[in-house]
Design a protein around this motif. Structure first.
Motif, PDB file in Angstrom:
ATOM      1  N   ARG A  78       0.821  -1.209   0.000  1.00  0.00           N
ATOM      2  CA  ARG A  78       0.000   0.000   0.000  1.00  0.00           C
ATOM      3  C   ARG A  78       0.859   1.265   0.000  1.00  0.00           C
ATOM      4  NH1 ARG A  78      -0.617  -2.336   5.054  1.00  0.00           N
ATOM      5  NH2 ARG A  78      -0.198  -1.058   6.895  1.00  0.00           N
ATOM      6  N   GLY A  79       0.290   2.334  -0.536  1.00  0.00           N
ATOM      7  CA  GLY A  79       1.014   3.580  -0.721  1.00  0.00           C
ATOM      8  C   GLY A  79       1.530   4.215   0.548  1.00  0.00           C
ATOM      9  N   GLU A  80       1.031   3.771   1.686  1.00  0.00           N
ATOM     10  CA  GLU A  80       1.495   4.312   2.969  1.00  0.00           C
ATOM     11  C   GLU A  80       2.992   4.094   3.164  1.00  0.00           C
ATOM     12  OE1 GLU A  80       1.175   2.965   7.660  1.00  0.00           O
ATOM     13  OE2 GLU A  80      -0.433   2.405   6.285  1.00  0.00           O
ATOM     14  N   PHE A  81       3.506   2.971   2.606  1.00  0.00           N
ATOM     15  CA  PHE A  81       4.913   2.623   2.791  1.00  0.00           C
ATOM     16  C   PHE A  81       5.773   3.207   1.666  1.00  0.00           C
ATOM     17  CE2 PHE A  81       2.893  -0.776   5.277  1.00  0.00           C
ATOM     18  CZ  PHE A  81       3.632  -0.672   6.450  1.00  0.00           C
ATOM     19  N   LYS A  82       6.891   3.787   2.065  1.00  0.00           N
ATOM     20  CA  LYS A  82       7.831   4.377   1.115  1.00  0.00           C
ATOM     21  C   LYS A  82       9.192   3.712   1.277  1.00  0.00           C
ATOM     22  CE  LYS A  82      10.044   8.742  -0.178  1.00  0.00           C
ATOM     23  NZ  LYS A  82      10.193  10.187   0.144  1.00  0.00           N
ATOM     24  N   TYR A  83       9.756   3.274   0.153  1.00  0.00           N
ATOM     25  CA  TYR A  83      11.076   2.648   0.182  1.00  0.00           C
ATOM     26  C   TYR A  83      12.147   3.728   0.344  1.00  0.00           C
ATOM     27  CZ  TYR A  83      15.396   0.520  -1.491  1.00  0.00           C
ATOM     28  OH  TYR A  83      16.695   0.084  -1.592  1.00  0.00           O
ATOM     29  N   LYS A  84      13.117   3.458   1.225  1.00  0.00           N
ATOM     30  CA  LYS A  84      14.235   4.381   1.372  1.00  0.00           C
ATOM     31  C   LYS A  84      15.415   3.657   2.008  1.00  0.00           C
ATOM     32  CE  LYS A  84      12.570   6.397   5.757  1.00  0.00           C
ATOM     33  NZ  LYS A  84      12.212   7.680   6.412  1.00  0.00           N
ATOM     34  N   THR A  85      16.555   4.318   1.991  1.00  0.00           N
ATOM     35  CA  THR A  85      17.773   3.770   2.583  1.00  0.00           C
ATOM     36  C   THR A  85      18.188   4.655   3.752  1.00  0.00           C
ATOM     37  OG1 THR A  85      18.497   2.917   0.438  1.00  0.00           O
ATOM     38  CG2 THR A  85      20.164   3.089   2.160  1.00  0.00           C
ATOM     39  N   LYS A  86      18.407   4.010   4.900  1.00  0.00           N
ATOM     40  CA  LYS A  86      18.808   4.737   6.095  1.00  0.00           C
ATOM     41  C   LYS A  86      20.039   4.054   6.683  1.00  0.00           C
ATOM     42  CE  LYS A  86      17.088   6.462  10.536  1.00  0.00           C
ATOM     43  NZ  LYS A  86      15.936   6.490  11.477  1.00  0.00           N
ATOM     44  N   ASP A  87      21.140   4.807   6.788  1.00  0.00           N
ATOM     45  CA  ASP A  87      22.399   4.245   7.291  1.00  0.00           C
ATOM     46  C   ASP A  87      22.792   2.997   6.494  1.00  0.00           C
ATOM     47  OD1 ASP A  87      22.461   6.224   9.255  1.00  0.00           O
ATOM     48  OD2 ASP A  87      21.332   4.985  10.666  1.00  0.00           O
ATOM     49  N   GLU A  88      22.648   3.094   5.167  1.00  0.00           N
ATOM     50  CA  GLU A  88      22.991   2.029   4.225  1.00  0.00           C
ATOM     51  C   GLU A  88      22.113   0.786   4.404  1.00  0.00           C
ATOM     52  OE1 GLU A  88      27.151   1.242   4.455  1.00  0.00           O
ATOM     53  OE2 GLU A  88      27.733   3.208   3.676  1.00  0.00           O
ATOM     54  N   GLU A  89      20.975   0.944   5.044  1.00  0.00           N
ATOM     55  CA  GLU A  89      20.049  -0.170   5.254  1.00  0.00           C
ATOM     56  C   GLU A  89      18.753   0.119   4.501  1.00  0.00           C
ATOM     57  OE1 GLU A  89      18.499  -2.858   8.985  1.00  0.00           O
ATOM     58  OE2 GLU A  89      18.533  -0.686   9.234  1.00  0.00           O
ATOM     59  N   GLU A  90      18.332  -0.846   3.675  1.00  0.00           N
ATOM     60  CA  GLU A  90      17.103  -0.690   2.904  1.00  0.00           C
ATOM     61  C   GLU A  90      15.898  -0.994   3.786  1.00  0.00           C
ATOM     62  OE1 GLU A  90      17.983  -1.872  -1.617  1.00  0.00           O
ATOM     63  OE2 GLU A  90      18.441  -3.483  -0.207  1.00  0.00           O
ATOM     64  N   LEU A  91      14.825  -0.228   3.614  1.00  0.00           N
ATOM     65  CA  LEU A  91      13.627  -0.448   4.418  1.00  0.00           C
ATOM     66  C   LEU A  91      12.413   0.203   3.760  1.00  0.00           C
ATOM     67  CD1 LEU A  91      13.131   2.504   5.977  1.00  0.00           C
ATOM     68  CD2 LEU A  91      15.061   1.692   7.331  1.00  0.00           C
ATOM     69  N   PHE A  92      11.248  -0.216   4.229  1.00  0.00           N
ATOM     70  CA  PHE A  92       9.990   0.426   3.865  1.00  0.00           C
ATOM     71  C   PHE A  92       9.455   1.088   5.131  1.00  0.00           C
ATOM     72  CE2 PHE A  92      10.132  -2.317   0.160  1.00  0.00           C
ATOM     73  CZ  PHE A  92       9.515  -1.543  -0.826  1.00  0.00           C
ATOM     74  N   ALA A  93       9.273   2.403   5.078  1.00  0.00           N
ATOM     75  CA  ALA A  93       8.812   3.151   6.242  1.00  0.00           C
ATOM     76  C   ALA A  93       7.430   3.738   5.968  1.00  0.00           C
ATOM     77  CB  ALA A  93       9.800   4.267   6.578  1.00  0.00           C
ATOM     78  N   SER A  94       6.587   3.698   6.986  1.00  0.00           N
ATOM     79  CA  SER A  94       5.237   4.244   6.861  1.00  0.00           C
ATOM     80  C   SER A  94       5.283   5.769   6.869  1.00  0.00           C
ATOM     81  CB  SER A  94       4.361   3.748   8.020  1.00  0.00           C
ATOM     82  OG  SER A  94       3.128   4.432   8.036  1.00  0.00           O
ATOM     83  N   ARG A  95       4.502   6.385   5.976  1.00  0.00           N
ATOM     84  CA  ARG A  95       4.414   7.841   5.956  1.00  0.00           C
ATOM     85  C   ARG A  95       3.451   8.348   7.023  1.00  0.00           C
ATOM     86  NH1 ARG A  95       3.977   9.063  -0.592  1.00  0.00           N
ATOM     87  NH2 ARG A  95       5.622   7.620  -1.240  1.00  0.00           N
ATOM     88  N   SER A  96       2.550   7.459   7.465  1.00  0.00           N
ATOM     89  CA  SER A  96       1.549   7.847   8.470  1.00  0.00           C
ATOM     90  C   SER A  96       2.035   7.628   9.898  1.00  0.00           C
ATOM     91  CB  SER A  96       0.257   7.047   8.245  1.00  0.00           C
ATOM     92  OG  SER A  96      -0.222   7.197   6.929  1.00  0.00           O
ATOM     93  N   HIS A  97       2.890   6.606  10.089  1.00  0.00           N
ATOM     94  CA  HIS A  97       3.373   6.266  11.429  1.00  0.00           C
ATOM     95  C   HIS A  97       4.890   6.076  11.352  1.00  0.00           C
ATOM     96  CE1 HIS A  97      -0.881   5.562  12.299  1.00  0.00           C
ATOM     97  NE2 HIS A  97      -0.912   4.832  11.204  1.00  0.00           N
ATOM     98  N   LYS A  98       5.641   7.001  11.890  1.00  0.00           N
ATOM     99  CA  LYS A  98       7.103   7.014  11.758  1.00  0.00           C
ATOM    100  C   LYS A  98       7.763   5.746  12.303  1.00  0.00           C
ATOM    101  CE  LYS A  98       7.520  12.058  11.852  1.00  0.00           C
ATOM    102  NZ  LYS A  98       8.129  13.224  12.537  1.00  0.00           N
ATOM    103  N   ARG A  99       7.183   5.151  13.323  1.00  0.00           N
ATOM    104  CA  ARG A  99       7.804   3.974  13.932  1.00  0.00           C
ATOM    105  C   ARG A  99       7.421   2.663  13.254  1.00  0.00           C
ATOM    106  NH1 ARG A  99       7.572   5.147  20.497  1.00  0.00           N
ATOM    107  NH2 ARG A  99       8.754   7.118  20.436  1.00  0.00           N
ATOM    108  N   HIS A 100       6.545   2.737  12.270  1.00  0.00           N
ATOM    109  CA  HIS A 100       6.142   1.519  11.551  1.00  0.00           C
ATOM    110  C   HIS A 100       7.108   1.311  10.395  1.00  0.00           C
ATOM    111  CE1 HIS A 100       2.607  -1.040   9.850  1.00  0.00           C
ATOM    112  NE2 HIS A 100       3.703  -1.736  10.078  1.00  0.00           N
ATOM    113  N   VAL A 101       8.099   0.437  10.617  1.00  0.00           N
ATOM    114  CA  VAL A 101       9.170   0.220   9.658  1.00  0.00           C
ATOM    115  C   VAL A 101       9.315  -1.277   9.360  1.00  0.00           C
ATOM    116  CG1 VAL A 101      11.638   0.441   9.246  1.00  0.00           C
ATOM    117  CG2 VAL A 101      10.412   2.270  10.427  1.00  0.00           C
ATOM    118  N   ILE A 102       9.566  -1.605   8.092  1.00  0.00           N
ATOM    119  CA  ILE A 102       9.806  -2.987   7.677  1.00  0.00           C
ATOM    120  C   ILE A 102      11.203  -3.065   7.076  1.00  0.00           C
ATOM    121  CG2 ILE A 102       9.100  -4.836   6.117  1.00  0.00           C
ATOM    122  CD1 ILE A 102       6.260  -3.743   6.260  1.00  0.00           C
TER     123      ILE A 102
END
Length: 228
Positions: A117-141
C-alpha cells in the motif's frame, strides 16, 4: 496465524518385511517422508504428526513384494494457506521492487511493490534498505522484521506464496500488536468519512429533483404566455 489446522486421520502404512523387527522406526520413516510437502489427500502441507498404532498384528499383502500394512490413528498439523488469509513470516530480503519473506522456516513468500500500500515508502537509512510508513514514523519494515501479510495465491508444487500488504491490518507484527486500537480508530474514521460523503451526495441528488421540477413549471408558464 491463519492457514494452520489440525486433523485426525485414519491411515494405513505399508512396510517391507525387512522392517518387521523395527515397525515403529519404519512407520516414522514413512510418515517423515511426507513432511513439508503438499499432500492432496490431507489438503495441505504436513508439518507434524502424532501416531497411535491400532493393529497388533500386521496384515500381509500378497504380491511380488509381500509388504504388510498397519492401521494408524494420527493427529496431523497442516499448513494450507488460502486467498485473503493472514500469514506471518520473517523478512529475509528487501529491495525497492519487493519484500521476500520466509514463513514457518520452509515456505517462501514475495510481496511485490504493486501489492504494498502507498502508505509505505522505500528508502535507505544508514545504508540499510527499508519500507517506512508515511503515516506512522515507527512503523518500519526491514530485514529481520516479522511481518503479517495477506495471501494472494499459493503455489502448492513449490510451496511459494504471493503476498500483499494492501490491507490496513498488515505490516510489522511488533508495531501492529502495539497499535491495534489506533488502526481500528483509523478504519472507523475512514468509514465515517465515506458515509458522510455518501450522505452529502445523496442530499445534493435529492435537492436537484424539486429544483428541476420548478424550472420545468416556469418554462411551461412562459411557453403558454407566448402562445396566448
Amino acid at each position: 496465524m491463519e492457514g494452520l489446522s489440525g486433523a485426525d486421520a485414519d491411515l494405513v502404512v505399508y512396510l517391507h518385511p525387512s522392517k518387521s523387527m523395527k515397525v515403529s522406526q519404519g512407520i516414522l520413516r514413512e510418515l517423515s517422508s511426507l513432511l513439508f510437502k503438499f499432500n492432496k489427500t490431507f489438503g495441505g502441507v504436513l508439518l507434524a504428526y502424532d501416531v497411535n498404532i491400532l493393529d497388533k498384528q500386521a496384515k500381509i499383502l500378497s504380491g511380488v513384494h509381500p509388504y504388510f500394512g498397519l492401521r494408524l490413528k494420527a493427529n496431523l498439523l497442516l499448513f494450507s494457506p488460502k486467498s485473503d488469509m493472514l500469514l506471518e513470516g520473517k523478512v529475509v530480503k528487501l529491495s525497492q521492487e519487493s519484500i521476500h519473506v520466509i514463513v514457518l522456516g520452509f515456505s517462501s513468500a514475495i510481496i511485490a511493490t504493486e501489492n504494498i500500500r502507498g502508505e509505505f515508502k522505500y528508502k535507505t537509512k544508514d545504508e540499510e534498505e527499508l519500507f517506512a510508513s508515511r503515516s506512522h514514523k515507527r512503523h518500519v519494515i526491514k530485514i529481520g522484521t516479522m511481518i503479517r501479510f495477506s495471501v494472494k495465491s499459493f503455489d502448492e508444487e513449490i510451496l511459494h506464496i504471493i503476498g500483499s500488504l494492501m490491507p490496513a491490518h498488515t505490516g510489522s507484527i511488533r508495531w501492529l500488536d502495539r497499535n491495534l486500537e489506533e488502526i481500528s480508530e483509523f478504519e472507523r474514521s475512514a468509514t465515517k468519512s465515506r458515509d458522510r460523503e455518501c450522505q452529502e451526495d445523496k442530499t445534493v441528488d435529492e435537492g436537484a429533483t424539486p429544483l428541476s421540477y420548478n424550472n420545468h413549471i416556469k418554462k411551461s408558464k412562459k411557453r403558454r404566455n407566448k402562445e396566448g
